[in-house]
Design a protein around this motif. Structure first.
Motif, PDB file in Angstrom:
ATOM      1  N   GLU A   1       0.835  -1.208   0.000  1.00 26.16           N
ATOM      2  CA  GLU A   1       0.000   0.000   0.000  1.00 26.16           C
ATOM      3  C   GLU A   1       0.868   1.257   0.000  1.00 26.16           C
TER       4      GLU A   1
ATOM      5  N   SER B   1      -3.949  -1.643  14.124  1.00 24.86           N
ATOM      6  CA  SER B   1      -2.927  -1.123  13.218  1.00 24.86           C
ATOM      7  C   SER B   1      -1.733  -2.071  13.165  1.00 24.86           C
TER       8      SER B   1
ATOM      9  N   SER C   1      -2.775  -5.163  11.119  1.00 25.05           N
ATOM     10  CA  SER C   1      -2.790  -4.854   9.682  1.00 25.05           C
ATOM     11  C   SER C   1      -1.373  -4.818   9.120  1.00 25.05           C
TER      12      SER C   1
ATOM     13  N   THR D   1      -8.881  -2.102   2.615  1.00 29.99           N
ATOM     14  CA  THR D   1      -8.367  -1.991   3.975  1.00 29.99           C
ATOM     15  C   THR D   1      -9.417  -1.277   4.824  1.00 29.99           C
TER      16      THR D   1
ATOM     17  N   PRO E   1      -9.874   1.217   8.060  1.00 30.13           N
ATOM     18  CA  PRO E   1      -9.086   2.111   8.913  1.00 30.13           C
ATOM     19  C   PRO E   1      -8.909   1.537  10.314  1.00 30.13           C
ATOM     20  N   SER E   2      -7.666   1.418  10.729  1.00 29.10           N
ATOM     21  CA  SER E   2      -7.373   0.792  12.018  1.00 29.10           C
ATOM     22  C   SER E   2      -7.947   1.580  13.186  1.00 29.10           C
ATOM     23  N   VAL E   3      -8.006   2.890  13.046  1.00 30.99           N
ATOM     24  CA  VAL E   3      -8.542   3.703  14.139  1.00 30.99           C
ATOM     25  C   VAL E   3     -10.006   3.376  14.386  1.00 30.99           C
ATOM     26  N   ILE E   4     -10.732   3.057  13.316  1.00 32.73           N
ATOM     27  CA  ILE E   4     -12.139   2.680  13.456  1.00 32.73           C
ATOM     28  C   ILE E   4     -12.245   1.321  14.134  1.00 32.73           C
TER      29      ILE E   4
ATOM     30  N   SER F   1     -11.841  -8.155   4.811  1.00 32.75           N
ATOM     31  CA  SER F   1     -11.238  -7.124   3.970  1.00 32.75           C
ATOM     32  C   SER F   1     -10.289  -7.828   3.007  1.00 32.75           C
TER      33      SER F   1
ATOM     34  N   ASP G   1     -17.185   1.485   2.829  1.00 29.77           N
ATOM     35  CA  ASP G   1     -15.936   2.015   2.289  1.00 29.77           C
ATOM     36  C   ASP G   1     -16.241   2.950   1.123  1.00 29.77           C
TER      37      ASP G   1
ATOM     38  N   LYS H   1     -17.530   6.205   8.138  1.00 23.09           N
ATOM     39  CA  LYS H   1     -16.465   6.903   8.864  1.00 23.09           C
ATOM     40  C   LYS H   1     -16.990   8.033   9.745  1.00 23.09           C
TER      41      LYS H   1
END
Length: 347
Positions: free
Chosen positions: A59, A169, A172, A218, A220-223, A239, A301, A330
């Motif tokens: 990525e 995170s 991932s 992907t 988002p890891s924060v989510i 994913s 997404d 999001k």
């Protein structure tokens, strides 16, 4: 919160982008060919039996200035699917990309189709006949990938028992590393993380709702981290680059490994852009009860049209199967997840 003893091992992985080109150049000098794809398309074991390394394009490369020139210097060929997939947008105008037709269905017919497409690729790009494959060499290469998959599954399983060991995170990053490097090098980077995790004698006794997180290429890891803080433990994901890519298990010693491998790969759920929704339901969502999944969080997404288009079909299927669907984006995921968890706690 990650334990401090794991930090160094994770930080080493996080710096792979600074040495990635040198790693691949070293492999090129060993007279190996490298093919790369934006997503997981071709059984890498078969390619490896012919000294061809199959990698996912990182990525961190895709938005890099001069990516086309970098890719041309590192990879012998770029492989993309024939589907109208958003992941192919970087390569759509590149006539040098090879189109790999992903088989429909699963089981014997799909395995035969996969065999045919691999044979075409090898013949056209490398002038290799698939029937010349050395089974002993295939067994050796399969063992390498089995070791990598088992390592990733072990990390994921241990993390499910204690979410404090790694953030989403971190997870991932581990998944990505396992896909963008040759297996023996990926294991070298990832094994120290597992070794440090085993040293932590601690369990998280918090009661969680068990969930699967659905998204595009992907999530988002924060989510994902915020969802877990609210009380839903993500023990599975859907994913394109997530943990389900490592669920495959093979017996490398089998004398029938070539046919078993083709059959096993025909049953991959694959991303929404590569397999229709009804097949993905049969291969993954229909089995969620076996994984003790109580809810599926569908993340909308904004960049992946295919994943958004499948949500309604899968959401209805989940309700019929007695699994709660929660739709988030999001902007509203905090509110939606909080409301759902509160409802479950009151019931």
């Amino acid at each position: 919160m990650r334990f401090s003893s794991i930090t160094d091992a994770i930080d080493r992985i996080a710096q792979i982008d600074t040495v990635y080109e040198k790693i691949l150049e070293k492999h090129l000098k060993k007279e190996k060919k490298i093919i790369a794809s934006p997503c997981f398309l071709i059984p890498p074991e078969i390619m490896a039996a012919f000294n061809i390394i199959s990698l996912k394009i990182p990525e961190f490369f895709l938005n890099k200035t001069g990516f086309s020139n970098i890719a041309a210097s590192l990879y012998d060929h770029i492989i993309i699917s024939e589907k109208e997939c958003s992941c192919n947008r970087y390569f759509k105008s590149d006539n040098t990309s090879y189109i790999f037709k992903t088989p429909t269905g699963f089981g014997e017919d799909a395995a035969v189709s996969l065999h045919h497409e691999i044979s075409l690729l090898l013949n056209k790009l490398f002038y290799i006949e698939l029937k010349s494959i050395n089974i002993e060499r295939l067994q050796q290469e399969t063992l390498k990938y089995e070791q990598l998959r088992r390592l990733v599954r072990s990390i994921s399983s241990m993390r499910s028992e204690n979410a404090d060991l790694l953030s989403n995170s971190d997870l991932s990053l581990i998944f990505e590393t396992a896909l963008i490097l040759p297996p023996e090098i990926a294991v070298e980077y990832i094994s120290p993380v597992f070794d440090e995790m085993k040293k932590v004698d601690d369990k998280n006794d918090k009661t969680f709702i068990h969930g699967m997180l659905y998204g595009g290429k992907t999530i988002p890891s924060v989510i994902a981290d915020e969802i877990e803080k609210k009380g839903i433990q993500i023990i599975e994901d859907d994913s394109c680059s997530g943990r389900r890519l490592f669920d495959l298990s093979l017996n490398p010693d089998s004398e029938y490994i070539f046919y078993e491998l083709l059959d096993a790969y025909s049953y991959r759920a694959m991303p929404p852009c590569l397999r229709p929704e009804d097949e993905r339901y049969e291969l993954l969502y229909k089995l969620l009860r076996n994984y003790n999944i109580e809810t599926v969080i569908f993340f909308m997404d904004e960049y992946c049209i295919d994943s958004r288009n499948d949500i309604d079909f899968l959401r209805i299927k989940m309700m019929r199967d007695g699994i709660d669907p929660v739709l988030v984006n999001k902007d509203n995921y905090m509110e939606k997840i909080s409301n759902y968890v509160n409802m479950i706690q009151k019931s």
